[in-house]
Design a protein around this motif. Structure first.
Motif, short mmCIF file in Angstrom:
data_model
loop_
_atom_site.label_atom_id
_atom_site.label_comp_id
_atom_site.label_asym_id
_atom_site.label_seq_id
_atom_site.Cartn_x
_atom_site.Cartn_y
_atom_site.Cartn_z
N SER A 115 99.19 -25.09 114.94
CA SER A 115 100.57 -25.26 114.52
C SER A 115 101.47 -24.36 115.36
O SER A 115 101.19 -23.16 115.48
N ILE A 116 102.54 -24.94 115.91
CA ILE A 116 103.52 -24.18 116.70
C ILE A 116 104.88 -24.45 116.08
O ILE A 116 105.31 -25.61 115.95
N ALA A 117 105.58 -23.38 115.68
CA ALA A 117 106.90 -23.52 115.06
C ALA A 117 107.79 -22.38 115.54
O ALA A 117 107.31 -21.36 116.06
N SER A 118 109.10 -22.55 115.34
CA SER A 118 110.08 -21.56 115.76
C SER A 118 111.20 -21.49 114.75
O SER A 118 111.64 -22.53 114.22
N ASP A 119 111.68 -20.27 114.48
CA ASP A 119 112.83 -20.09 113.60
C ASP A 119 114.06 -19.63 114.36
O ASP A 119 115.03 -19.16 113.76
N GLY A 120 114.03 -19.76 115.67
CA GLY A 120 115.14 -19.35 116.50
C GLY A 120 115.02 -17.95 117.06
O GLY A 120 115.57 -17.64 118.12
N GLU A 121 114.28 -17.07 116.35
CA GLU A 121 114.09 -15.70 116.81
C GLU A 121 112.64 -15.42 117.18
O GLU A 121 112.37 -14.58 118.04
N HIS A 122 111.71 -16.11 116.55
CA HIS A 122 110.30 -15.90 116.81
C HIS A 122 109.60 -17.25 116.94
O HIS A 122 109.98 -18.24 116.30
N LEU A 123 108.58 -17.24 117.77
CA LEU A 123 107.68 -18.38 117.91
C LEU A 123 106.40 -18.07 117.16
O LEU A 123 105.76 -17.04 117.41
N THR A 124 106.03 -18.94 116.22
CA THR A 124 104.84 -18.72 115.40
C THR A 124 103.73 -19.64 115.86
O THR A 124 103.93 -20.86 115.92
N VAL A 125 102.58 -19.06 116.17
CA VAL A 125 101.40 -19.80 116.64
C VAL A 125 100.28 -19.57 115.62
O VAL A 125 99.89 -18.42 115.38
N VAL A 126 99.77 -20.65 115.01
CA VAL A 126 98.71 -20.54 114.02
C VAL A 126 97.58 -21.48 114.41
O VAL A 126 97.82 -22.67 114.66
N VAL A 127 96.37 -20.93 114.46
CA VAL A 127 95.16 -21.72 114.70
C VAL A 127 94.18 -21.39 113.58
O VAL A 127 93.75 -20.23 113.46
N ALA A 128 93.86 -22.37 112.76
CA ALA A 128 92.96 -22.16 111.62
C ALA A 128 91.86 -23.20 111.65
O ALA A 128 92.12 -24.38 111.93
N ASN A 129 90.65 -22.76 111.37
CA ASN A 129 89.50 -23.68 111.34
C ASN A 129 88.74 -23.55 110.03
O ASN A 129 88.75 -22.48 109.40
N ASP A 130 88.11 -24.64 109.62
CA ASP A 130 87.28 -24.64 108.42
C ASP A 130 85.90 -24.07 108.75
O ASP A 130 85.62 -23.67 109.88
N ARG A 131 85.05 -24.06 107.73
CA ARG A 131 83.67 -23.63 107.93
C ARG A 131 82.96 -24.61 108.87
O ARG A 131 83.24 -25.81 108.85
N ALA A 132 82.06 -24.07 109.71
CA ALA A 132 81.33 -24.92 110.65
C ALA A 132 80.53 -25.97 109.89
O ALA A 132 79.84 -25.65 108.91
#
Length: 440
Positions: free
Chosen positions: A364-381
């Motif tokens: 997930s890549i999102a922005s609020d105008g001041e910061h860029l938020t990068v989130v990578v989440a994975n489930d159990r293998a």
């Protein structure tokens, strides 16, 4: 041809001074313990291991005190009071073996000699052992073992020599009584000291090996960090070089694009262009220094958020179910943040492929105008087995932390309640302050 004059003989007191110095060192070793009064195995990880020496010396003293008293009374005919005093003096100090073996030797050794002298006043029997009684020999061997494990080799040898010398003197005093124990104790003592030295050397070698492994691990982590910083610096060269090239082009073309410039302004633009070209040349030299031997510079432009879709698609083709959520309007993203965000996603996906093959992953890549938020989440293998080949270019979390620190952002990593893992980076869209770049 001149002949060299013969060397003068060494001073007559050279050997004497060396002997006196060695005697002083031996005397100091016999009177000063080489270790603090800490118990044996004080650094052991488990409580029972730390208590083991106390249990051994307690059982040894509790056994040898009554055995010595009974042996002196029944075998040598010593009165009960004298036998009790000798038994306590010879065996009770063994309680100090766990933490003060040298001090125990200063009590046991004179007590054994006094006991041998006391036995001179009693009749000789063919089956009695003199000058050292069997219980005294057993206790003394345990004492030598403790000394060999705790004291220096010089001190242990000095104790062994003192024991042998005392046996020889007692044999000379009463040769008819001595029937082998005067020689038996030094022989058994030498064997015990050799065993103690071998055990001690093995322990020291294991301790040095553990320390070296700790140092090597720290050096390996530091080397990994430095390699990652160098790789990031090489990548940033392209970003900075692009800006410097733009400055050069703008400064060179300014006199042609802007009419009516004065000569001073034209010279100033020329100076700016020359400085920019010189800076580019210096950066190329810096890149040669940072580049590893035998490696070629990358000719392709540095990737950014516009290539995330291709990265996720390549990851899916490699066998990892992944999906990308990219905000439609991210605003004006600086090139440094653009590159860092791409690399963070790349390393996070590589870690999932490496450690949790087959786990469903969301980017997930999102922005609020001041910061860029990068989130990578994975489930159990979902499956176990050998992981796929890694596709990252850095050193996992180390590279992520360095890139986040470069931009002045924050990084949050950790396991999820369902057994998965989450990487969340928050990167400021405004330029990082100079203080955040000083340590790069």
């Amino acid at each position: 041809m001149p002949t060299s004059s013969p060397q003068p003989p060494p001073p007559a007191d050279g050997l004497l001074s060396a002997a006196r110095r060695n005697l002083r060192e031996v005397a100091h070793g016999l009177t000063h313990a080489s270790h603090p009064p800490t118990p044996l195995f004080a650094d052991a990880p488990r409580p029972w291991q730390r208590l083991l020496p106390y249990g051994v010396v307690l059982a040894l003293a509790a056994t040898l005190i009554p055995v010595t008293i009974n042996f002196l009374i029944s075998e040598y005919g010593v009165p009960g009071g004298v036998a009790g005093a000798l038994g306590v003096a010879q065996a009770a100090p063994l309680l100090m073996l766990a933490h003060r073996p040298l001090q125990a030797w200063w009590i046991v050794f004179p007590a054994d000699i006094i006991g041998a002298l006391v036995l001179l006043g009693y009749p000789v029997a063919t089956y009695t052992v003199w000058p050292w009684t069997p219980p005294a020999i057993v206790g003394y061997l345990f004492l030598l073992l403790a000394l060999g494990l705790r004291e220096t080799r010089r001190t242990s040898i000095a104790v062994w020599l003192a024991t042998g010398a005392a046996g020889v003197v007692l044999h000379v005093i009463s040769p008819g009584r001595s029937n082998g124990s005067a020689l038996l104790l030094p022989v058994l003592g030498a064997v015990v000291l050799v065993i103690a030295a071998a055990v001690r050397e093995r322990g020291d070698a294991q301790r040095r090996l553990a320390e070296q492994e700790t140092i090597s691990e720290a050096e390996r982590a530091q080397r990994t960090l430095l390699e990652e910083r160098t790789r990031i610096a090489r990548e940033l060269h392209d970003v900075v070089a692009h800006h410097m090239s733009v400055i050069t082009v703008q400064a060179d073309s300014a006199p042609y694009r802007i009419s009516g410039l004065s000569e001073e302004a034209v010279e100033e633009f020329g100076s700016i262009a020359a400085s920019a070209r010189e800076s580019l040349a210096e950066m190329r030299r810096l890149l040669v220094v940072l580049r590893s031997d035998g490696t070629e510079g990358e000719r392709a432009p540095q990737p950014g958020l516009d290539r995330l879709q291709q990265l996720v698609e390549a990851t899916v083709r490699a066998g990892l179910p992944a999906e990308l959520s990219l905000a439609a309007d991210l605003g004006d993203v600086p090139q440094t943040v653009d590159l860092s965000a791409y690399r963070i996603v790349q390393e996070a996906l590589a870690n999932v492929v490496r450690h949790a093959p087959g786990a469903r992953t969301r980017v997930s890549i999102a922005s609020d105008g001041e910061h860029l938020t990068v989130v990578v989440a994975n489930d159990r293998a979902e499956r176990l087995g050998s992981p796929l080949e890694p596709t990252g270019t850095g050193h996992g979390l180390v590279g992520m932390r360095e890139r986040v620190r470069l931009t002045g952002g924050t990084l949050d990593t950790g396991p999820l309640p369902d057994g998965g893992f989450r990487v969340a980076a928050r990167l400021p869209l405004s330029p990082a302050s100079p203080s955040s770049l000083e340590d790069l």
